[in-house]
Design a protein around this motif. Structure first.
Motif, PDB file in Angstrom:
ATOM      1  N   ILE A 251      -2.400   0.765  -4.712  1.00 36.33           N
ATOM      2  CA  ILE A 251      -2.107  -0.602  -4.304  1.00 36.33           C
ATOM      3  C   ILE A 251      -1.213  -1.221  -5.380  1.00 36.33           C
ATOM      4  O   ILE A 251      -1.561  -1.232  -6.557  1.00 36.33           O
ATOM      5  CB  ILE A 251      -3.383  -1.441  -4.139  1.00 36.33           C
TER       6      ILE A 251
ATOM      7  N   TYR B   8       0.843  -1.193   0.000  1.00 37.98           N
ATOM      8  CA  TYR B   8       0.000   0.000   0.000  1.00 37.98           C
ATOM      9  C   TYR B   8       0.876   1.239   0.000  1.00 37.98           C
ATOM     10  O   TYR B   8       1.740   1.396   0.862  1.00 37.98           O
ATOM     11  CB  TYR B   8      -0.903  -0.030   1.235  1.00 37.98           C
TER      12      TYR B   8
ATOM     13  N   ASP C 291      -3.943   7.383  -3.415  1.00 38.24           N
ATOM     14  CA  ASP C 291      -3.409   6.160  -2.821  1.00 38.24           C
ATOM     15  C   ASP C 291      -3.321   5.074  -3.904  1.00 38.24           C
ATOM     16  O   ASP C 291      -4.169   5.007  -4.801  1.00 38.24           O
ATOM     17  CB  ASP C 291      -4.319   5.666  -1.692  1.00 38.24           C
TER      18      ASP C 291
END
Length: 305
Positions: A268, A242, A266
């Protein structure tokens, strides 16, 4: 070690300009085109010492960092009716560059409380490099201003905690939490951007209106070693991690800057890889890192003696 080559394409920001300077009612927009190339190569040495019958190990590494940075920005403001008329009224052009050498160092501790479990801590200190910054502004193709300054590029330091657990002799699961100090990139940050505010007067975006967050990355992974070929171990690897948003963020009132510098998203990361050892000395590894925004593949070869 070779890090980070970034290129940012042209971005169009529409409806960000009022009619104060547009009495004919023409549509205005800004094309922002930037390219940034960052290369950091490293040559280093490291030493380690084991204590308590191998249950505790201390390590230290020293590296020489070779830094090469080039950045270019062009932000023309178009006044157009989308059909027969297109005039670039204002333009901002900026370039930044640097080429230097610096020193880095790393400290590490590895503990093995039981045979199946290893715990580790590391700290990495990276150097700071100076860069020259040049900016020119234009109105109707005539240069109206020129600015020069010296700024810096602080490669972020980081701390990491990790653990590895052998589920079976051939199968290991790993975890790492890494704290990366991206806010160090804001040291000596400089900007000189003038914009038209909603009141019809000109304001300037200051360096204090920009920020970059430190983040904690969480890494998970696993590796399984196949012994299908005698004396040639083959490792199969997979993982994910992450990556919190840490792009440059603008907190002032300039609508153009707000859209261009929103702090990012963000992400992943999904990772896969494999590696093998030949003749007990030659190690070959390949891995892939995939996100919704990028695809990266890395190949490494090591000779152990």
């Amino acid at each position: 070690d070779h890090r980070d080559l970034h290129s940012f394409p042209t971005r169009r920001s529409s409806d960000l300009f009022g009619n104060d300077l547009n009495p004919l009612g023409l549509r205005q927009y800004q094309d922002v085109s930037t390219t940034t190339d960052i290369n950091i190569d490293e040559v280093g040495v490291s030493v380690a010492k084991a204590f308590a019958d191998g249950r505790l190990m201390l390590g230290f590494g020293l590296g020489v960092q070779f830094f090469d940075y080039k950045s270019r920005l062009s932000a023309p403001v178009h006044q157009t009716d989308d059909a027969t008329f297109d005039l670039v009224t204002n333009n901002l052009k900026a370039r930044t560059g640097g080429n230097e050498v610096g020193l880095s160092y790393r400290l590490g501790i590895l503990a093995k409380p039981i045979d199946q479990l290893r715990l580790g801590f590391s700290y990495t200190h990276m150097p700071k490099f100076d860069m020259d910054w040049h900016q020119n502004t234009y109105f109707l193709n005539q240069r109206t201003g020129s600015f020069e300054d010296t700024t810096s590029f602080d490669v972020p330091d980081n701390f990491a905690l990790g653990a590895a657990y052998n589920i079976t002799p051939n199968w290991v699961a790993v975890f790492e939490a890494k704290y990366i100090m991206y806010s160090e990139l804001m040291n000596r940050f400089a900007t000189n951007i003038t914009y038209l505010n909603p009141q019809g007067s000109f304001d300037q975006s200051g360096a204090s209106e920009f920020s970059m967050d430190d983040v904690m990355e969480l890494h998970f992974g696993t590796e399984y070693v196949l012994n299908a070929i005698p004396n040639v171990p083959i490792a199969l690897r997979a993982g994910l991690f992450y990556e919190p948003a840490h792009d440059l963020k603008y907190t002032g009132s300039n609508p153009t800057e707000r859209r261009l510098f929103d702090g990012g998203d963000d992400l992943i990361h999904f990772t896969v890889g494999t590696g093998l050892v030949l003749f007990n000395h030659y190690q070959i590894d390949v891995g892939g890192d995939f996100t919704e925004d990028s695809r990266n593949v890395a190949l490494s070869m090591v000779y152990q003696f």
